[in-house]
Design a protein around this motif. Structure first.
Motif, PDB file in Angstrom:
ATOM      1  N   UNK A  25       0.835  -1.201   0.000  1.00 51.64           N
ATOM      2  CA  UNK A  25       0.000   0.000   0.000  1.00 51.64           C
ATOM      3  C   UNK A  25       0.869   1.250   0.000  1.00 51.64           C
ATOM      4  N   UNK A  26       1.951   1.227   0.759  1.00 52.97           N
ATOM      5  CA  UNK A  26       2.862   2.375   0.803  1.00 52.97           C
ATOM      6  C   UNK A  26       3.409   2.688  -0.587  1.00 52.97           C
ATOM      7  N   UNK A  27       3.800   1.657  -1.307  1.00 53.96           N
ATOM      8  CA  UNK A  27       4.340   1.858  -2.657  1.00 53.96           C
ATOM      9  C   UNK A  27       3.284   2.428  -3.607  1.00 53.96           C
ATOM     10  N   UNK A  28       2.046   1.927  -3.473  1.00 53.00           N
ATOM     11  CA  UNK A  28       0.969   2.414  -4.334  1.00 53.00           C
ATOM     12  C   UNK A  28       0.661   3.883  -4.048  1.00 53.00           C
ATOM     13  N   UNK A  29       0.584   4.224  -2.765  1.00 55.17           N
ATOM     14  CA  UNK A  29       0.294   5.608  -2.393  1.00 55.17           C
ATOM     15  C   UNK A  29       1.411   6.535  -2.831  1.00 55.17           C
ATOM     16  N   UNK A  30       2.660   6.083  -2.705  1.00 55.18           N
ATOM     17  CA  UNK A  30       3.797   6.906  -3.122  1.00 55.18           C
ATOM     18  C   UNK A  30       3.751   7.188  -4.619  1.00 55.18           C
ATOM     19  N   UNK A  31       3.201   6.241  -5.366  1.00 51.52           N
ATOM     20  CA  UNK A  31       3.162   6.375  -6.821  1.00 51.52           C
ATOM     21  C   UNK A  31       1.988   7.224  -7.305  1.00 51.52           C
ATOM     22  N   UNK A  33      -0.853   8.379  -4.977  1.00 52.91           N
ATOM     23  CA  UNK A  33      -1.573   9.115  -3.951  1.00 52.91           C
ATOM     24  C   UNK A  33      -2.616   8.278  -3.227  1.00 52.91           C
ATOM     25  N   UNK A  34      -3.125   8.826  -2.116  1.00 55.45           N
ATOM     26  CA  UNK A  34      -4.054   8.081  -1.263  1.00 55.45           C
ATOM     27  C   UNK A  34      -5.363   7.799  -1.977  1.00 55.45           C
ATOM     28  N   UNK A  35      -5.956   8.805  -2.623  1.00 55.24           N
ATOM     29  CA  UNK A  35      -7.281   8.613  -3.210  1.00 55.24           C
ATOM     30  C   UNK A  35      -7.277   7.605  -4.346  1.00 55.24           C
ATOM     31  N   UNK A  36      -6.345   7.722  -5.271  1.00 54.21           N
ATOM     32  CA  UNK A  36      -6.320   6.776  -6.386  1.00 54.21           C
ATOM     33  C   UNK A  36      -6.004   5.369  -5.919  1.00 54.21           C
ATOM     34  N   UNK A  37      -5.245   5.262  -4.829  1.00 54.96           N
ATOM     35  CA  UNK A  37      -4.959   3.932  -4.280  1.00 54.96           C
ATOM     36  C   UNK A  37      -6.167   3.346  -3.561  1.00 54.96           C
ATOM     37  N   UNK A  38      -7.075   4.226  -3.150  1.00 50.21           N
ATOM     38  CA  UNK A  38      -8.234   3.784  -2.364  1.00 50.21           C
ATOM     39  C   UNK A  38      -9.523   3.729  -3.172  1.00 50.21           C
ATOM     40  N   UNK A  39      -9.493   4.101  -4.454  1.00 50.21           N
ATOM     41  CA  UNK A  39     -10.714   4.194  -5.253  1.00 50.21           C
ATOM     42  C   UNK A  39     -11.445   2.860  -5.337  1.00 50.21           C
ATOM     43  N   UNK A  40     -12.739   2.904  -5.261  1.00 53.19           N
ATOM     44  CA  UNK A  40     -13.567   1.713  -5.420  1.00 53.19           C
ATOM     45  C   UNK A  40     -13.763   1.461  -6.915  1.00 53.19           C
ATOM     46  N   UNK A  41     -13.259   0.354  -7.405  1.00 49.95           N
ATOM     47  CA  UNK A  41     -13.321   0.070  -8.846  1.00 49.95           C
ATOM     48  C   UNK A  41     -14.733  -0.208  -9.336  1.00 49.95           C
ATOM     49  N   UNK A  42     -15.665  -0.395  -8.428  1.00 47.50           N
ATOM     50  CA  UNK A  42     -17.064  -0.585  -8.825  1.00 47.50           C
ATOM     51  C   UNK A  42     -17.813   0.743  -8.959  1.00 47.50           C
TER      52      UNK A  42
END
Length: 446
Positions: A25-31, A33-42
């Motif tokens: 998760x840290x790597x995803x957020x670093x790349x 940001x928090x919102x795009x890493x947390x977006x609901x794909x549905x």
């Protein structure tokens, strides 16, 4: 006083490293940001931008780098009637015209308030509140209603945009600095024995500076004008020598007294079924004070649905930044799964968000549709925004019904769409809220 110790930090680090998913998760957020890493794909599956009930609307507008959303929303609501009366496919009012009058009237409102409070200490909460942001771009429905009553409206071609109507920061900074300068001079004149009448006379010289600044920045406002256009059938028309007030009265023809605001503020200090106002909140000094009726969220939904079914768009104010996918144009309370990425979500209720400063009205838009299920309950809402056509469905946004409940605070509708139970509040004494109450927040987001 307890401090953060090295022992605590070592425990935090050890616990964090034991959670295997934290590194991913840290790597995803670093790349991204928090919102795009947390977006609901549905999210996109729940929002297909198809709605069972819709109103007419014009082309998408763009407030650009200004906080005029409340003006754009109000004029976009009004233009539906103008389009019908002129028989045109689309139409746009001049938001520069109403901006000019809003700045001048707000300046007068501010200076009058400074004169009224000259006996207050400069360090009082009230005076400091008045000085905080006297002439920013924001507003509420009743404030704009006052502008329409006094000054009317004109087509965009009659008073088109200028650099400073579309980019208001420099203008606001300079005007704010001068108004604070004038406030200091007024208070000093009072200290040296000037009468109230003398202060009011001096105020007129200050307003002349504001007027000249606005003319230079926004252009001269028309006293009357001629408007030429072609209708849907390509027939040419000319409306000659008409004033802005006459244009509004003839080609919008609203009875502004019949349009009121319902708010939803479910806090203990604001019981439902009462009318509220906010001290020192307004634009036009002689206009009726801002007033709205506090009601359950279902009352706001019902009034909005009835209006949309009748072909009437609905002005509304909300906290647009919460749970918003701006690129997709989707407002959904489940847009971001922060619990999955961060371990916890924000658990405040709507009332707690208001009480603890986590949420308030920030932006105004227009409901131009609603999607109802088989039992006529709302699923999602069609929203016309004023941020151009690069986001959402070419400027159209989709709002989940649950998002409406959590982050919508105000709708302005005709009285006939509101249950009599809530209209009774208008017959009772109006409750005055303090100037810093969250329901005094202004729609101003860019």
């Amino acid at each position: 006083m307890e401090k953060i110790t090295k022992e605590s930090l070592d425990q935090f680090k050890d616990k964090y490293n034991k959670e295997e998913t934290n590194r991913v998760i840290q790597n995803a957020i670093a790349k991204v940001g928090i919102n795009k890493s947390s977006i609901d794909n549905n999210l996109s599956r729940r929002h297909n931008f198809v709605f069972s009930n819709e109103t007419e609307k014009g082309e998408i507008t763009n407030q650009k780098s200004s906080g005029r959303c409340w003006m754009f929303a109000a004029l976009n609501t009004a233009r539906k009637d103008t389009m019908e009366k002129l028989n045109v496919k689309t139409f746009e009012f001049s938001q520069n015209y109403t901006l000019f009058w809003d700045k001048l009237e707000k300046s007068n409102y501010f200076l009058d308030n400074i004169i009224e409070t000259v006996e207050e200490s400069i360090n009082s909460r009230l005076v400091q509140h008045l000085l905080t942001d006297p002439v920013q771009d924001g507003g509420q429905w009743d404030m704009f209603s006052g502008i329409l009553k006094k000054y009317g409206a004109v087509p965009k071609s009659i008073m088109p945009e200028t650099y400073h109507s579309s980019n208001t920061n420099e203008l606001n900074q300079l005007l704010t600095a001068k108004l604070r300068d004038f406030a200091a001079k007024i208070r000093k004149l009072h200290e040296t024995g000037s009468t109230r009448e003398q202060l009011i006379e001096q105020k007129e010289t200050y307003l002349y500076f504001v007027y000249t600044l606005l003319v230079k920045s926004l252009g001269e406002v028309p006293e009357s004008f001629t408007y030429e256009y072609r209708d849907k059938n390509n027939n040419f028309h000319r409306i000659s020598d008409i004033t802005p007030r006459e244009f509004f009265e003839k080609y919008v023809a609203w009875d502004l007294e019949e349009r009121i605001s319902l708010i939803n503020a479910p806090t203990e200090d604001k019981p439902f079924g009462k009318a509220y106002t906010v001290k020192y909140l307004g634009t036009i000094k002689e206009a009726a004070p801002v007033k709205y009726v506090n009601a359950p969220i279902e009352a706001l939904k019902k009034a909005a649905i009835q209006s949309i079914k009748d072909g009437e768009p609905v002005w509304f104010g909300c906290d647009v930044g919460k749970m918003l996918d701006r690129e997709a144009g989707i407002m959904d309370d489940k847009a971001y799964d922060y619990e999955a990425t961060l371990g916890e979500s924000v658990e405040l209720t709507k009332a707690e968000r208001l009480d603890y400063g986590e949420s308030l009205l920030t932006h105004a838009m227009v409901f131009v549709g609603v999607d109802l299920d088989g039992e006529r309950n709302p699923i999602k809402w069609k929203v016309e925004n004023s941020w151009g056509d690069k986001s959402g469905d070419k400027g159209i946004y989709s709002m989940s019904d649950k998002w409406f409940e959590e982050y919508n605070y105000q709708v302005a509708v005709k009285k006939k769409y509101i249950d009599k139970e809530w209209l009774k509040a208008l017959e009772k004494p109006v409750v005055e809220l303090e100037p810093w109450d969250p329901m005094g927040a202004l729609a101003r987001l860019k």
